[in-house]
Design an enzyme around this catalytic site. Structure first.
Site, short mmCIF file in Angstrom:
data_model
loop_
_atom_site.label_atom_id
_atom_site.label_comp_id
_atom_site.label_asym_id
_atom_site.label_seq_id
_atom_site.Cartn_x
_atom_site.Cartn_y
_atom_site.Cartn_z
N GLY A 6 -2.41 1.62 -3.65
CA GLY A 6 -1.48 2.75 -3.63
C GLY A 6 -2.13 4.03 -4.09
CB CYS A 7 -4.20 4.84 -7.03
SG CYS A 7 -2.98 4.35 -8.28
#
Length: 190
Positions: free
Chosen positions: A43-44
């Site tokens: 996600g990051c």
């Protein structure tokens, strides 16, 4: 906890380029300050890539984009190089900025309460007031929503939210009085 209209707290954090970066380094600019949990996680990484892909548009709109996590400046350098990221990444191992912005605290992960970084984004105006806060950010479509606000428009609906709404509508049973699709004709064997 910060609210829109509050004065944005200043910070001095080490960057992936080896320089110390402060909010005061960007006079007359809008600052997009986004907090994320950890470098090189799915996600990051998607979030950093999305902000990097839109970086030219942010620059044209008079904004700078800064990502903040607890990772070291050295880890940020590796993360930035691995994915050819354009955004500046800041290291906040002591949670100084996280705490000042309310981006660290209790959250639910996989059904359990844990302490950690709350994925959030702050749009800070040239006058150093917080213009908008996104908390509990969903990554997909987020950079576009932030860019729309920086440009002065409303936040567009994230693509994932639109898809989710369509799925929900498809699963929702028809209400009384609603027109139903005709049933397939039944053919009898001869």
């Amino acid at each position: 906890m910060l609210n829109a209209g509050d004065r944005a707290p200043d910070f001095s954090l080490d960057s992936d380029s080896g320089k110390t970066v402060s909010l005061a380094d960007f006079p007359g600019k809008t600052v997009v300050l986004y907090f994320y949990p950890k470098d090189d996680t799915p996600g990051c990484t998607r979030e950093a890539q999305a902000f990097s892909e839109a970086l030219h548009a942010f620059t044209e709109a008079g904004a700078v984009v800064l990502g903040v996590s607890r990772d070291s400046a050295e880890r940020h350098r590796k993360f930035r190089a691995k994915y050819d990221l354009g955004v500046t990444l800041l290291s906040d191992p002591d949670l100084t900025a996280h705490d000042a912005y309310g981006a660290y605290g209790e959250k639910t992960m996989y059904g359990k309460k844990v302490m950690g970084t709350i994925r959030s984004t702050f749009i800070i105006g040239p006058d150093r007031t917080v213009k908008h806060i996104f908390s509990g950010v969903k990554v997909d479509g987020h950079a576009d929503a932030v860019l729309a606000l920086v440009r002065g428009g409303g936040a567009p609906e994230a693509p994932r939210a639109a898809a989710s709404a369509a799925k929900t509508a498809a699963k929702t049973p028809a209400k009384r009085g609603a027109v139903k699709a005709p049933a397939k004709p039944v053919t009898k064997p001869r």
